[in-house]
Design a protein around this motif. Structure first.
Motif, PDB file in Angstrom:
ATOM      1  N   GLN A 115       0.823  -1.206   0.000  1.00  0.00           N
ATOM      2  CA  GLN A 115       0.000   0.000   0.000  1.00  0.00           C
ATOM      3  C   GLN A 115       0.862   1.265   0.000  1.00  0.00           C
ATOM      4  O   GLN A 115       0.557   2.232  -0.681  1.00  0.00           O
ATOM      5  CB  GLN A 115      -0.922  -0.006   1.216  1.00  0.00           C
ATOM      6  CG  GLN A 115      -2.047  -1.037   1.142  1.00  0.00           C
ATOM      7  CD  GLN A 115      -2.849  -1.090   2.418  1.00  0.00           C
ATOM      8  OE1 GLN A 115      -2.287  -0.934   3.515  1.00  0.00           O
ATOM      9  NE2 GLN A 115      -4.152  -1.303   2.276  1.00  0.00           N
ATOM     10  N   THR A 116       1.953   1.214   0.760  1.00  0.00           N
ATOM     11  CA  THR A 116       2.851   2.371   0.807  1.00  0.00           C
ATOM     12  C   THR A 116       3.440   2.666  -0.564  1.00  0.00           C
ATOM     13  O   THR A 116       3.442   3.820  -1.034  1.00  0.00           O
ATOM     14  CB  THR A 116       3.983   2.140   1.815  1.00  0.00           C
ATOM     15  OG1 THR A 116       3.419   1.886   3.105  1.00  0.00           O
ATOM     16  CG2 THR A 116       4.914   3.337   1.878  1.00  0.00           C
ATOM     17  N   ILE A 117       3.919   1.621  -1.222  1.00  0.00           N
ATOM     18  CA  ILE A 117       4.501   1.800  -2.562  1.00  0.00           C
ATOM     19  C   ILE A 117       3.449   2.309  -3.538  1.00  0.00           C
ATOM     20  O   ILE A 117       3.705   3.199  -4.364  1.00  0.00           O
ATOM     21  CB  ILE A 117       5.112   0.481  -3.053  1.00  0.00           C
ATOM     22  CG1 ILE A 117       6.313   0.097  -2.183  1.00  0.00           C
ATOM     23  CG2 ILE A 117       5.532   0.593  -4.517  1.00  0.00           C
ATOM     24  CD1 ILE A 117       6.866  -1.280  -2.466  1.00  0.00           C
ATOM     25  N   LEU A 118       2.218   1.756  -3.436  1.00  0.00           N
ATOM     26  CA  LEU A 118       1.146   2.163  -4.337  1.00  0.00           C
ATOM     27  C   LEU A 118       0.810   3.637  -4.161  1.00  0.00           C
ATOM     28  O   LEU A 118       0.725   4.393  -5.145  1.00  0.00           O
ATOM     29  CB  LEU A 118      -0.098   1.301  -4.089  1.00  0.00           C
ATOM     30  CG  LEU A 118      -1.347   1.679  -4.896  1.00  0.00           C
ATOM     31  CD1 LEU A 118      -1.099   1.508  -6.388  1.00  0.00           C
ATOM     32  CD2 LEU A 118      -2.543   0.830  -4.445  1.00  0.00           C
ATOM     33  N   PHE A 119       0.642   4.063  -2.901  1.00  0.00           N
ATOM     34  CA  PHE A 119       0.278   5.459  -2.646  1.00  0.00           C
ATOM     35  C   PHE A 119       1.412   6.422  -3.009  1.00  0.00           C
ATOM     36  O   PHE A 119       1.167   7.500  -3.561  1.00  0.00           O
ATOM     37  CB  PHE A 119      -0.119   5.638  -1.176  1.00  0.00           C
ATOM     38  CG  PHE A 119      -1.418   4.987  -0.830  1.00  0.00           C
ATOM     39  CD1 PHE A 119      -2.513   5.066  -1.686  1.00  0.00           C
ATOM     40  CD2 PHE A 119      -1.567   4.282   0.368  1.00  0.00           C
ATOM     41  CE1 PHE A 119      -3.712   4.464  -1.366  1.00  0.00           C
ATOM     42  CE2 PHE A 119      -2.765   3.678   0.690  1.00  0.00           C
ATOM     43  CZ  PHE A 119      -3.838   3.757  -0.174  1.00  0.00           C
ATOM     44  N   VAL A 120       2.640   6.024  -2.725  1.00  0.00           N
ATOM     45  CA  VAL A 120       3.787   6.872  -3.097  1.00  0.00           C
ATOM     46  C   VAL A 120       3.844   7.036  -4.619  1.00  0.00           C
ATOM     47  O   VAL A 120       4.051   8.148  -5.144  1.00  0.00           O
ATOM     48  CB  VAL A 120       5.100   6.287  -2.559  1.00  0.00           C
ATOM     49  CG1 VAL A 120       6.307   7.003  -3.195  1.00  0.00           C
ATOM     50  CG2 VAL A 120       5.166   6.417  -1.052  1.00  0.00           C
ATOM     51  N   ALA A 121       3.634   5.926  -5.342  1.00  0.00           N
ATOM     52  CA  ALA A 121       3.684   5.984  -6.804  1.00  0.00           C
ATOM     53  C   ALA A 121       2.555   6.862  -7.357  1.00  0.00           C
ATOM     54  O   ALA A 121       2.772   7.706  -8.243  1.00  0.00           O
ATOM     55  CB  ALA A 121       3.581   4.573  -7.375  1.00  0.00           C
ATOM     56  N   ILE A 122       1.341   6.675  -6.827  1.00  0.00           N
ATOM     57  CA  ILE A 122       0.186   7.425  -7.340  1.00  0.00           C
ATOM     58  C   ILE A 122       0.369   8.916  -7.120  1.00  0.00           C
ATOM     59  O   ILE A 122       0.184   9.732  -8.040  1.00  0.00           O
ATOM     60  CB  ILE A 122      -1.110   6.929  -6.673  1.00  0.00           C
ATOM     61  CG1 ILE A 122      -1.480   5.534  -7.206  1.00  0.00           C
ATOM     62  CG2 ILE A 122      -2.263   7.911  -6.946  1.00  0.00           C
ATOM     63  CD1 ILE A 122      -2.682   4.915  -6.528  1.00  0.00           C
ATOM     64  N   PHE A 123       0.746   9.309  -5.919  1.00  0.00           N
ATOM     65  CA  PHE A 123       0.824  10.746  -5.623  1.00  0.00           C
ATOM     66  C   PHE A 123       2.115  11.382  -6.152  1.00  0.00           C
ATOM     67  O   PHE A 123       2.151  12.596  -6.350  1.00  0.00           O
ATOM     68  CB  PHE A 123       0.650  10.974  -4.125  1.00  0.00           C
ATOM     69  CG  PHE A 123      -0.761  10.785  -3.672  1.00  0.00           C
ATOM     70  CD1 PHE A 123      -1.715  11.767  -3.910  1.00  0.00           C
ATOM     71  CD2 PHE A 123      -1.167   9.598  -3.056  1.00  0.00           C
ATOM     72  CE1 PHE A 123      -3.036  11.582  -3.517  1.00  0.00           C
ATOM     73  CE2 PHE A 123      -2.477   9.419  -2.666  1.00  0.00           C
ATOM     74  CZ  PHE A 123      -3.419  10.398  -2.903  1.00  0.00           C
ATOM     75  N   THR A 124       3.124  10.581  -6.399  1.00  0.00           N
ATOM     76  CA  THR A 124       4.298  11.114  -7.107  1.00  0.00           C
ATOM     77  C   THR A 124       3.931  11.449  -8.547  1.00  0.00           C
ATOM     78  O   THR A 124       4.281  12.527  -9.064  1.00  0.00           O
ATOM     79  CB  THR A 124       5.454  10.104  -7.093  1.00  0.00           C
ATOM     80  OG1 THR A 124       5.832   9.834  -5.740  1.00  0.00           O
ATOM     81  CG2 THR A 124       6.663  10.649  -7.845  1.00  0.00           C
TER      82      THR A 124
END
Length: 350
Positions: A115-124
Motif C-alpha cells: 500500500q505504501t509503494i502504491l500510494f507513493v507511486a500514485i501521488f508522485t
C-alpha cells in the motif's frame, strides 16, 4: 502568476474532486474491488482521496509560487528541475503523513509495504502531472507572449512605414497644390495643365524612387526645380532656385528626396513677400551640397521640418560619417547635405 490556470478558483475546487475520484477508481481496480463502485459516494475513502488530492495540488501550487520569485535571479534550467523535485517530495511527504495518521487513528492498523509503494507511486505521478500541466501552460503563455511581441513589432514597423509613406506623399504639398490648381483653372487652362504636369512629375519622382537607396545628383536638382515651379504659384513667383554643380563627379549621389525636402523646409520656414525675390543658391563645397538662402525665419516653425530633418539625418548616417549640417550665420542660412559616392555607398552596404 495570476493568469495561470492553477490559480483559478474553479480549477482549485473542481480538479481535486475529479482527480480524487479517478484515483479512488484506480485503487479499486488495482485491488480488484471494482464491485465497490456502486457505493462510491457512500464510501469514506473517496473523500479521503479527494482531500489528499487537494493537499497535493495546493502544496505543489505553493512551491511553484515560491520558485517563481527566484526566476529572475536564477536560470530556468535550474529552477524547473528544482521545482519539480521539491514539489513532488513535499507533496508526497505530506500525503504519506496524512495517510499514516489516517491508518493509525481511523483504520486501526498501519499500511502494508504494498500500500505504501502504491500510494507513493500514485501521488508522485500526481505531483508530476500537476507540474506538467503548469509547465505546458507556462511555455504556451511564453510562446504567446513572444508572438504578441512580434506582432507589436510588426505593427510598429507597419506604422513607421505608413508614416514614412505619408511623409513621402507629403499631404501638405498635395493639398496646397490642389488648392492652387483650383485658382489657376479659373484664370488660365493652359497654365493649369502645365501645373498638373509639374505636380504629376513631382509625385512620379517620389513614387518611382521610394525603394531606391541613392539617386544621381542631377536627378535631385531636376526634382528640386520642379518643386520650385509648384510652390511658386503660392509664393507669387518670387522663388528663385539657382544652382551650380561645377566639379560634380559622375558618381555623386544623394538619398532620394533630400534636396526637395530641404528646399520645402526652407521655403515653409521663411517669410516670403511679393515685393522681393527669395533666392536659394545651391553649390558644391568639400563633398557637401550646400543650400544657401536668406535668413528670414517665420515666428512659428513648420512642424514637419524637424521630422523631415531627423529622417534625413538618420538615413545619411547609414551611408556616411558626415552629418547633415544646418547653420545660421549672419543674414544667411546654410544647409549642407553630404554628397555620397557610389564606392562609398557600396562599401557601407557590404
Amino acid at each position: 502568476m495570476k493568469r495561470y490556470f492553477i490559480n483559478h478558483p474553479v480549477f482549485r475546487m473542481v480538479a481535486p474532486v475529479v482527480y480524487g475520484v479517478l484515483i479512488y477508481l484506480l485503487v479499486l481496480l488495482i485491488n480488484n474491488a471494482v464491485a465497490q463502485v456502486e457505493a462510491i459516494f457512500n464510501s469514506q475513502e473517496v473523500y479521503i482521496f479527494i482531500a489528499l488530492t487537494a493537499l497535493t495540488f495546493e502544496s505543489c501550487r505553493l512551491i511553484i509560487l515560491m520558485m517563481r520569485k527566484y526566476e529572475q535571479e536564477h536560470p530556468v534550467r535550474f529552477i524547473l528541475p528544482l521545482q519539480i523535485v521539491t514539489s513532488a517530495c513535499i507533496s508526497v511527504g505530506l500525503v504519506m503523513l496524512c495517510l499514516t495518521l489516517y491508518f493509525a487513528y481511523v483504520v486501526g492498523f498501519s499500511m502494508s509495504n504494498t500500500q505504501t509503494i502504491l500510494f507513493v507511486a500514485i501521488f508522485t505521478v500526481t505531483a508530476l502531472l500537476y507540474n506538467v500541466l503548469y509547465l505546458s501552460h507556462y511555455y504556451l503563455q511564453k510562446e504567446n507572449t513572444l508572438k504578441l511581441q512580434s506582432e507589436m513589432q510588426q505593427r510598429e514597423i507597419l506604422e513607421m512605414e505608413m508614416t514614412e509613406f505619408q511623409q513621402d506623399i507629403n499631404p501638405d504639398l498635395l493639398y496646397g497644390s490642389l488648392e492652387n490648381l483650383i485658382g489657376i483653372m479659373y484664370r488660365d487652362i493652359d497654365k493649369a495643365e502645365d501645373y498638373i504636369d509639374s505636380l504629376a512629375s513631382a509625385y512620379r519622382y517620389v513614387l518611382t524612387n521610394r525603394h531606391q537607396e541613392i539617386v544621381p545628383l542631377a536627378a535631385e536638382t531636376e526634382a528640386a526645380k520642379n518643386l520650385i515651379r509648384i510652390l511658386n504659384e503660392k509664393y507669387f513667383g518670387q522663388l528663385k532656385f539657382e544652382y551650380t554643380l561645377e566639379g560634380a563627379s559622375d558618381d555623386a549621389r544623394l538619398i532620394p528626396g533630400s534636396l526637395p525636402i530641404v528646399l520645402e523646409s526652407i521655403i515653409r520656414n521663411s517669410i516670403i513677400t511679393r515685393f522681393e525675390p527669395f533666392i536659394i543658391n545651391c553649390y558644391l563645397e568639400d563633398d557637401y551640397l550646400v543650400v544657401q538662402s536668406k535668413l528670414n525665419d517665420r515666428l512659428i516653425a513648420y512642424t514637419g521640418s524637424k521630422v523631415a530633418f531627423a529622417r534625413l539625418q538618420k538615413s545619411y548616417s547609414l551611408y556616411s560619417d558626415r552629418p547633415l549640417i544646418q547653420v545660421k550665420a549672419y543674414q544667411d542660412s546654410y544647409i549642407k547635405i553630404p554628397v555620397l559616392k557610389v564606392e562609398e555607398a557600396i562599401a557601407t552596404n557590404v
